[in-house]
Scaffold this active site. Sequence first.
Site, PDB file in Angstrom:
ATOM      1  N   HIS A   1      11.498  16.180 -20.123  1.00 12.18           N
ATOM      2  CA  HIS A   1      12.093  16.241 -20.490  1.00 12.18           C
ATOM      3  C   HIS A   1      12.819  18.157 -20.056  1.00 12.18           C
ATOM      4  O   HIS A   1      13.707  18.233 -19.786  1.00 12.18           O
ATOM      5  CB  HIS A   1      13.414  15.655 -21.616  1.00 12.18           C
TER       6      HIS A   1
ATOM      7  N   HIS B   1      12.072  11.866 -12.832  1.00 13.83           N
ATOM      8  CA  HIS B   1      11.578  10.018 -13.364  1.00 13.83           C
ATOM      9  C   HIS B   1      12.485   9.317 -13.379  1.00 13.83           C
ATOM     10  O   HIS B   1      13.854   8.965 -13.217  1.00 13.83           O
ATOM     11  CB  HIS B   1      11.321  10.664 -15.214  1.00 13.83           C
TER      12      HIS B   1
ATOM     13  N   CYS C   1      20.586   2.260 -22.321  1.00 15.04           N
ATOM     14  CA  CYS C   1      19.938   2.895 -21.139  1.00 15.04           C
ATOM     15  C   CYS C   1      18.201   3.229 -21.976  1.00 15.04           C
ATOM     16  O   CYS C   1      18.328   3.581 -22.135  1.00 15.04           O
ATOM     17  CB  CYS C   1      20.294   4.060 -20.820  1.00 15.04           C
TER      18      CYS C   1
ATOM     19  N   HIS D   1      14.183   4.540 -20.246  1.00 10.60           N
ATOM     20  CA  HIS D   1      13.287   4.610 -18.760  1.00 10.60           C
ATOM     21  C   HIS D   1      12.102   2.871 -18.648  1.00 10.60           C
ATOM     22  O   HIS D   1      12.343   2.008 -19.710  1.00 10.60           O
ATOM     23  CB  HIS D   1      11.949   5.585 -19.226  1.00 10.60           C
TER      24      HIS D   1
ATOM     25  N   GLU E   1      18.164  -2.484 -28.088  1.00 14.78           N
ATOM     26  CA  GLU E   1      18.633  -2.171 -28.965  1.00 14.78           C
ATOM     27  C   GLU E   1      20.069  -3.245 -29.446  1.00 14.78           C
ATOM     28  O   GLU E   1      20.699  -2.310 -29.979  1.00 14.78           O
ATOM     29  CB  GLU E   1      19.164  -0.938 -27.445  1.00 14.78           C
TER      30      GLU E   1
ATOM     31  N   GLU F   1      18.032  16.366 -18.614  1.00 15.16           N
ATOM     32  CA  GLU F   1      17.204  15.003 -17.738  1.00 15.16           C
ATOM     33  C   GLU F   1      17.434  14.795 -16.817  1.00 15.16           C
ATOM     34  O   GLU F   1      18.560  15.790 -16.098  1.00 15.16           O
ATOM     35  CB  GLU F   1      19.143  13.917 -17.737  1.00 15.16           C
TER      36      GLU F   1
ATOM     37  N   GLU G   1      17.160  12.594 -13.399  1.00 21.43           N
ATOM     38  CA  GLU G   1      16.625  11.248 -12.947  1.00 21.43           C
ATOM     39  C   GLU G   1      17.350  10.463 -11.587  1.00 21.43           C
ATOM     40  O   GLU G   1      18.293  10.722 -11.413  1.00 21.43           O
ATOM     41  CB  GLU G   1      17.662  10.156 -14.054  1.00 21.43           C
TER      42      GLU G   1
END
Length: 181
Positions: free
Chosen positions: A26, A32, A67, A69, A87, A112, A114
Amino acid sequence: MKEEEEVILVTEKDEQIGTMPKMEAHEKAKLHRAFSVFIMNDKGETMLQQRAAQKYHSPLLWTNTCCSHQRVGETNIEAGRRRLQEEMGFKADLKELFSFIYKAPFDNGLTEHELDHVMMGYYHGVPKINPDEVADFKWMKPEDIQNDIAKNPHQYTIWFKIIFEKFYDHLIHNMNHESKG
């Protein structure tokens, strides 16, 4: 306390080219792999989460259901199901809808960048939110979310505003052709 998570660095074609600690990725705005989950109910509403106050970026902002990774060796669906449980405290079958690349800078100097895999599932209960990750949740109709983002954009995460537009377009164009599983 806990070891920093690694993210999977990818090419624009989603080919894995290595890993890097999440904060470093980041800080350096490295592309990523990531995922975003949207959970719907039988009333056609989307579950939103409010990020916990202690999150290192975008605290207390509203965003999609969850959300995060992917981990090395984990499929997109496995990652989505794992994070949904961590979560929001429930399990749901997920279907990958589409993926796209976005880049969004934060006020704290992080970025970010992504390749985001967007998934959707259905759930009809009350989540058991993890207070370390989530402050609150609510159900909203997609058209109400769209209207509220237009009126109160500062109350939503940067990535959610980008992703929601694509998700909403997907719903409008595809929901007539899909069953609600």
